[in-house]
Scaffold this motif. Structure first.
Motif, short mmCIF file in Angstrom:
data_model
loop_
_atom_site.label_atom_id
_atom_site.label_comp_id
_atom_site.label_asym_id
_atom_site.label_seq_id
_atom_site.Cartn_x
_atom_site.Cartn_y
_atom_site.Cartn_z
N UNK A 60 0.82 -1.21 0.00
CA UNK A 60 0.00 0.00 0.00
C UNK A 60 0.85 1.26 0.00
N UNK A 61 1.91 1.25 0.79
CA UNK A 61 2.79 2.42 0.85
C UNK A 61 3.49 2.65 -0.48
N UNK A 62 3.92 1.57 -1.09
CA UNK A 62 4.60 1.69 -2.38
C UNK A 62 3.65 2.23 -3.45
N UNK A 63 2.40 1.82 -3.38
CA UNK A 63 1.40 2.32 -4.33
C UNK A 63 1.29 3.85 -4.22
N UNK A 64 1.17 4.34 -2.99
CA UNK A 64 1.06 5.79 -2.81
C UNK A 64 2.35 6.50 -3.23
N UNK A 65 3.48 5.89 -2.86
CA UNK A 65 4.78 6.49 -3.20
C UNK A 65 4.90 6.68 -4.71
N UNK A 66 4.54 5.67 -5.47
CA UNK A 66 4.65 5.77 -6.93
C UNK A 66 3.65 6.78 -7.49
N UNK A 67 2.50 6.86 -6.84
CA UNK A 67 1.48 7.82 -7.28
C UNK A 67 1.99 9.25 -7.09
N UNK A 68 2.63 9.49 -5.96
CA UNK A 68 3.20 10.81 -5.68
C UNK A 68 4.29 11.12 -6.71
N UNK A 69 5.11 10.11 -6.95
CA UNK A 69 6.19 10.26 -7.93
C UNK A 69 5.63 10.66 -9.29
N UNK A 70 4.57 9.98 -9.69
CA UNK A 70 3.94 10.29 -10.98
C UNK A 70 3.45 11.73 -11.00
N UNK A 71 2.83 12.16 -9.90
CA UNK A 71 2.31 13.53 -9.88
C UNK A 71 3.45 14.55 -9.91
#
Lengths: 194, 194
Positions: A60-71
């Motif tokens: 779950x944390x990695x999912x959010x981390x990558x989402x932030x990275x994308x943004x």
DNA sequence: TTTTTTACTTACATATAAGTAAGTATATTT
DNA sequence: AAATATACTTACTTATATGTAAGTAAAAAA
């Protein structure tokens, strides 16, 4: 060359896991995410997921981390645009969630399931939302200063209104159709016109 | 007299179940609702809940039904007020969710978990949202006609914007604090002033 | 070529969920 | 007083979830 391919194979499954997990979270929330769904779709076993992400929280944390990275990459990519172009780009980027089978945004998914997600995901989601809200506040503030936008009151309040309306609009579109989201977007734009 | 008490006792548990279920759904969503939580808090057994509501879907539908009923009573109660008073009453009523440990509204909870709730709950939530949106559209439309409100564009678009901003704002307040919600409310009101 | 690491699988442990069937005490009706 | 309905409890079934320990084939490193 063969080294490159091997490196790709090495990380392929791991990347696919995060990609699918992202999709599932945006479709049904973190609690709905199960190892079963991911493993069956990838043709692997549950334990393979645990190998890459020992527990669900890590994933779950990695999912959010990558989402932030994308943004952050997105922000960087559109940093040179005009105010209205930036606004349009942000809204266009957001609308893709709708087209992908009424997914919602990560912030909305995290906020609505806030009490059901691990503490580290809660803070990651908070940080993410602060980034978005600050970015939007800056856009509105500089846009008004340079006479591109017009609105009453504080830019940060206007940013709160717009970001929550967009996130809420994605969710409500599931209930009454995508026109609802589009109506929100056109109203936001109308009310920013000089 | 004794008949009245018996009637009260008869429905007491049933009412408490729905009340607790509502609370749990607004705090963590329908998927987070479990018979265990309810039964342990009421000091009864899981099967007692099944007696009143054979399955989880029945309970979920009753929760939404009662929520709609409450809103209809609320609309009736404030029907005699002026436009601005109605708006304030609606916003005040909504803000109570925040104060009750950052609960969100039923529409937001249903929409964010849309893919995880039974079909009958989906349609009940849709109907509920349509009632709210229509009520708001009428309020805005008549308010503008009678010069109480001022805004650009279609009333239904403005209603979409406001309702989604409020529902989204409740959710986002969990992440960055209740000030976020209050900022949205003050911005909405500012932008409606004549 | 031997050793080690990587990326898994098999098999299992444990918890918790919804839901059902049958029994029971109390209250109500006949 | 007897029959019935109400509001439960006890005991069980079934499904699914996260997670772990031990084994394994192939690739990479020594």
């Amino acid at each position: 060359m063969s080294n490159l391919n091997i490196m790709k194979a090495r990380t392929d499954t791991k990347e696919k896991i995060v990609g699918l997990a992202t999709d599932i979270i945006l479709a049904g929330g973190y609690p709905s995410l199960s190892y079963q769904q991911i493993s069956s779709k990838l043709g692997i076993k549950n334990a393979a997921i645990h190998y890459h992400y020992p527990n669900k929280e890590d994933l779950g944390i990695e999912v959010i981390r990558q989402e932030v990275e994308r943004f952050e990459n997105f922000m960087a990519a559109i940093s040179g645009l005009e105010h209205w172009e930036k606004l349009e780009a942000f809204m266009f980027n957001y609308r893709k969630y709708l087209e992908n089978q009424n997914r919602i945004c990560m912030i909305g998914a995290s906020a609505s399931d806030y009490n059901e997600i691990p503490a580290l995901m809660q803070t990651a989601a908070t940080d993410y939302f602060k980034i978005i809200k600050n970015w939007f506040t800056d856009l509105l503030e500089s846009g008004r200063r340079e006479n591109a936008f017009s609105f009453r009151g504080e830019a940060s309040h206007k940013a709160s209104l717009i970001t929550s309306a967009m996130a809420g609009g994605l969710q409500h579109a599931r209930l009454i159709g995508n026109d609802h989201y589009d109506a929100i977007i056109s109203q936001i734009k109308l009310e920013l016109q000089v």
